[in-house]
Design an enzyme around this catalytic site. Structure first.
Site, PDB file in Angstrom:
ATOM      1  N   HIS A  39       9.275   2.761   2.867  1.00  8.77           N
ATOM      2  CA  HIS A  39       7.873   2.827   3.278  1.00  8.77           C
ATOM      3  C   HIS A  39       7.156   4.017   2.663  1.00  8.77           C
ATOM      4  O   HIS A  39       5.972   3.928   2.318  1.00  8.77           O
ATOM      5  CB  HIS A  39       7.802   2.904   4.806  1.00  8.77           C
ATOM      6  CG  HIS A  39       6.434   2.722   5.375  1.00  8.77           C
ATOM      7  ND1 HIS A  39       5.831   1.488   5.453  1.00  8.77           N
ATOM      8  CD2 HIS A  39       5.553   3.606   5.878  1.00  8.77           C
ATOM      9  CE1 HIS A  39       4.626   1.625   5.990  1.00  8.77           C
ATOM     10  NE2 HIS A  39       4.440   2.904   6.262  1.00  8.77           N
ATOM     11  N   HIS A  53       0.711  -2.925   8.926  1.00 10.80           N
ATOM     12  CA  HIS A  53       1.367  -2.501  10.165  1.00 10.80           C
ATOM     13  C   HIS A  53       2.104  -3.706  10.723  1.00 10.80           C
ATOM     14  O   HIS A  53       1.923  -4.105  11.875  1.00 10.80           O
ATOM     15  CB  HIS A  53       0.357  -1.930  11.162  1.00 10.80           C
ATOM     16  CG  HIS A  53       0.740  -0.572  11.647  1.00 10.80           C
ATOM     17  ND1 HIS A  53       0.623  -0.167  12.955  1.00 10.80           N
ATOM     18  CD2 HIS A  53       1.272   0.481  10.985  1.00 10.80           C
ATOM     19  CE1 HIS A  53       1.040   1.075  13.072  1.00 10.80           C
ATOM     20  NE2 HIS A  53       1.441   1.496  11.896  1.00 10.80           N
TER      21      HIS A  53
END
Length: 761
Positions: free
Chosen positions: A44, A90
């Site tokens: 990430h 998200h």
């Protein structure tokens, strides 16, 4: 805590990565240092599997002020003004806890914008859900929509558009991608840099808690049967605090001259929290930071340095101020009732050193954590799919296909998402010119310039699954078409690249080919990539989502009075089809509904044809010739005409002169690219046709608009005949009814009449 192989694995680090840490430090890391490496080297944060491919993107252009590498990309929009924008994902948090996952996604992307010194003025959302009858799916839809509304509405930033679609590949892993855009003066752009040895490092915003610890690591792993246990890694947002933080940040960054500004650099504490913000700011400046962690405001007792550094509590910023201006910064944030504390100092030794109760508990060199972070050239394999070149099927003779069209417009992918958008505040701040479903792109005015900005998000995951290269091209091409038919010149893109596990060669094959397609389209259409995000590991128990490289496109209208809507504005207008239709049903909405097991290549994307169509519609907008304009994409020509008839003004068209070699299904529902439908006054018809000829775009008048009528014929044989009001009812009421448990058959029987009346009034 002892650093065992089990502890290392629990932090998502491989044996080779741990050996690299030993070499960098020259010793074994302690537990806090191990946690810092784990989040900074997570997929990430480090992009370790994607960097080699992302380098292929075009990132510069005449209007690009800031490309990838900062909190948001920035483009010049004229008269000394710039727009900062970015898209983020998200996904994992929203699947685990949909309300807070989606809400904090909005909060995070907004901080990326005002960190740059820009005031956010608009958001879009791009949502992918599984089948509506899949376990938890209606709960997820409801929670995500409420989360986006709950945060955006409270902070006062309009959500003005986006896209929502459904497919079984998202049953175990939904996608929540959020786009935000803000504006500022060019000389007031701020960056996340820790410059100036001796300058104070100041923590501002909410206090730090234990929520979100290892959120970045969680986002870098696939789901399994224990995913529900990951709820503690989902952050909790507070939009009212973020509103205060926004105003305080913009106030402290606002000055008439650089010499007056107290802020040297500023960074959002997003993924990996205080860790990423401190290391990234020092890394960009080539400096170090010494932080006293016991000065960090915390809201829970007994927090450790590990927890403080890895917490992803929301609504926090790290500021490097000019030496001697600490009091100004603290005074401003305290005025807005926010925490502010000097927690450290910029140093010249190239280390981030963490002090806890007088003792150094971590000392990590800044440069190696970036320059020596693992970069993997993962194996790449072409997906082995049994795909036909042309969709094999029996030709359908001309006849009544009304039921086919109604079923398509009642489907979750193609029906109006009015139920969803009515929960969002779309007009707050009074800049919105075109909100959801009014045009193909949302439009906001820039009051200071008389111009406007268009923005849209687009991708067809089915196309990307069937042919990743063509799917990547199509995502950019459709986004550019949507912006252009709305009246704006496409300028630049951001992206959110959602894929399965990069450890699988076929997934990396999809990723590489989508990147190649996006890159080729961006170069051809002169729309460079200025920011973006990669989200891997979107899969559950080995079942990956369809590749979903979402493209957020921004365009510029020279006048905020330019462009037109997509709905037919009046009866008696000429309806003109631009572009050529071919038998391209592979991956289409028709194929997915009526021949779901088929596998055929999706439509080809001719970038020269896309450029010509864009140039044509922009010329027609410039001369104010068009009264309605809509690109042809999902669902094809018949669905596009149905969407244009949303106000009860329909059309009577005859396709006898168009694509006579096609059967009725291909004629109505093919998803051939580089096409649009426009409407104009009869007196302007020849101007449109002449302009199309000049640009080399096929064009023909196919009919006219009419009150209450929706009729599509070929050589006088009706293919679709329905009242325009009934078509609008089905399209507008379906989503709420399907979400409530109804079926498409129920919607078509008229069960939506009462719901439509409620919506209308």
């Amino acid at each position: 805590m002892e650093i065992t192989p089990q502890v290392i694995a629990a932090h998502g680090l491989t044996t080779d990565e741990y050996e690299r840490i030993l070499q960098i430090l020259g010793r074994a890391p302690n537990y806090t240092e191990l946690g810092i490496f784990s989040v900074m080297w997570s997929e990430h944060c480090s992009y370790k599997s994607s960097r080699v491919h992302l380098r292929n993107f075009p990132t510069s252009g005449a209007r690009v002020v800031q490309g990838p590498g900062e909190n948001a990309g920035v483009i010049d929009i004229g008269d000394g003004w710039v727009a900062a924008f970015k898209m983020e994902s998200h996904n994992h948090p929203s699947y685990i806890e949909p309300y807070q996952g989606a809400a904090t996604g909005v909060g995070g992307i907004l901080r990326d914008i005002f960190t740059m010194g820009a005031r956010p003025i608009a958001c879009l959302d791009s949502l992918r859900f599984g089948e509506l009858d899949a376990p938890r799916m209606k709960y997820l839809v409801d929670g995500v929509v409420r989360g986006i509304a709950g945060y955006g509405n409270c902070i006062g930033i309009p959500t003005i558009g986006g896209e929502t679609s459904f497919h079984a590949s998202y049953n175990g892993n939904i996608l929540v991608n959020v786009f935000a855009l803000g504006v500022t003066k060019r000389e007031k752009i701020f960056k996340g840099t820790a410059s100036g040895v001796g300058n104070p490092v100041i923590y501002v915003g909410s206090k730090t808690g234990r929520d979100g610890i290892h959120g970045a690591t969680m986002a870098s792993a696939e789901f399994d049967e224990a995913s529900e246990e990951k709820r503690p890694t989902v952050q909790v947002g507070d939009p009212f605090t973020e509103k205060l933080l926004l105003e305080a940040c913009l106030e402290i960054m606002d000055s008439d001259a650089d010499a007056d500004c107290a802020v040297v650099g500023i960074q959002d504490m997003g993924a990996a929290g205080l860790t990423s913000s401190s290391f990234e700011m020092a890394g960009r400046a080539g400096t170090g930071i010494r932080m006293e962690l016991d000065r960090v405001p915390v809201r829970e007792s007994g927090m450790t340095p590990y927890e403080i550094m890895l917490s992803e509590s929301q609504e926090r910023m790290l500021i490097v101020a000019k030496q001697g201006r600490e009091a100004d910064v603290i005074r401003t944030f305290e005025k807005w009732d926010l925490n502010a504390a000097v927690v450290g100092t910029v140093t010249d030794d190239g280390f981030v050193r963490l002090i806890w109760r007088g003792e150094e508990v971590a000392a990590i060199p800044v440069e190696p954590i970036s320059t020596e972070a693992p970069v993997y050239e993962r194996p790449v394999a072409k997906p082995q799919l049994p795909i036909e070149t042309i969709f094999p099927r029996e030709r359908v003779a001309d006849g009544d296909l009304t039921d086919t069209l109604l079923r398509l417009v009642a489907s979750p992918n193609l029906c109006s998402k009015h139920w969803l958008f009515e929960q969002y505040d779309t007009t707050v701040r009074t800049n919105t010119i075109a909100g959801p479903e009014a045009r193909d792109a949302a439009i906001v005015r820039i009051k200071e310039t008389g111009r406007a900005l268009a923005m849209t998000s687009d991708v067809n995951p089915m196309y990307c699954f069937l042919d990743p290269y063509e799917g990547g091209k199509q995502a950019v091409a459709e986004a550019a078409r949507n912006v252009a038919v709305s009246g704006a010149q496409p300028v630049a893109i951001t992206d959110c690249l959602n894929f399965g596990s990069p450890e699988r060669a076929e997934i990396m094959g999809q990723f590489a080919e989508c990147i190649r397609g996006i890159s080729d389209a961006c170069r051809a259409l002169d729309t460079p990539v200025v920011s973006g995000n990669v989200s891997f590991y979107n899969e559950t128990e080995g079942r990956a989502i369809h590749p979903t490289p979402t493209v957020g496109m921004v365009g510029i209208l020279e006048s905020d009075r330019g462009g037109c809507g997509l709905a037919f504005a009046d009866a008696g207008l000429d309806v003109i089809l631009l572009g050529s239709t071919r038998d391209e049903l592979g991956g289409s909405e028709w194929q997915q509904m009526f021949a779901g097991d088929a596998r055929a290549l999706p439509p080809r994307v001719d970038l020269d044809a896309e450029k010509a169509l864009i140039a044509l519609v922009l010329e027609l907008h410039a001369t104010q010739t068009l009264r309605a304009a809509h690109d042809l994409a999902n669902g094809g020509l018949a669905v596009a005409l149905g969407e244009m008839s949303s106000r009860g003004i329909g059309c009577h068209v005859d396709l006898g002169a168009h694509a006579n070699d096609l059967d009725a299904v291909a004629l109505l529902f093919s998803e051939s690219q580089a096409r649009a439908v426009v409407a104009c006054q009869p007196a302007d018809r020849q101007r449109v046709l002449d302009a199309a000829a000049k640009h080399g775009v096929a064009a023909q008048r196919i009919g006219h608009t009419a009150f209450g009528t929706f009729l599509i014929e070929r050589n006088g044989v009706p293919l679709v005949r329905v009242a325009a009001q009934e078509l609008a009812r089905v399209c507008r009421s379906s989503f709420a009814l399907l979400l409530g448990g109804d079926t498409i058959d129920g919607v078509l029987r008229g069960a939506g009449e009462e719901a439509l009346d409620v919506i209308a009034h």
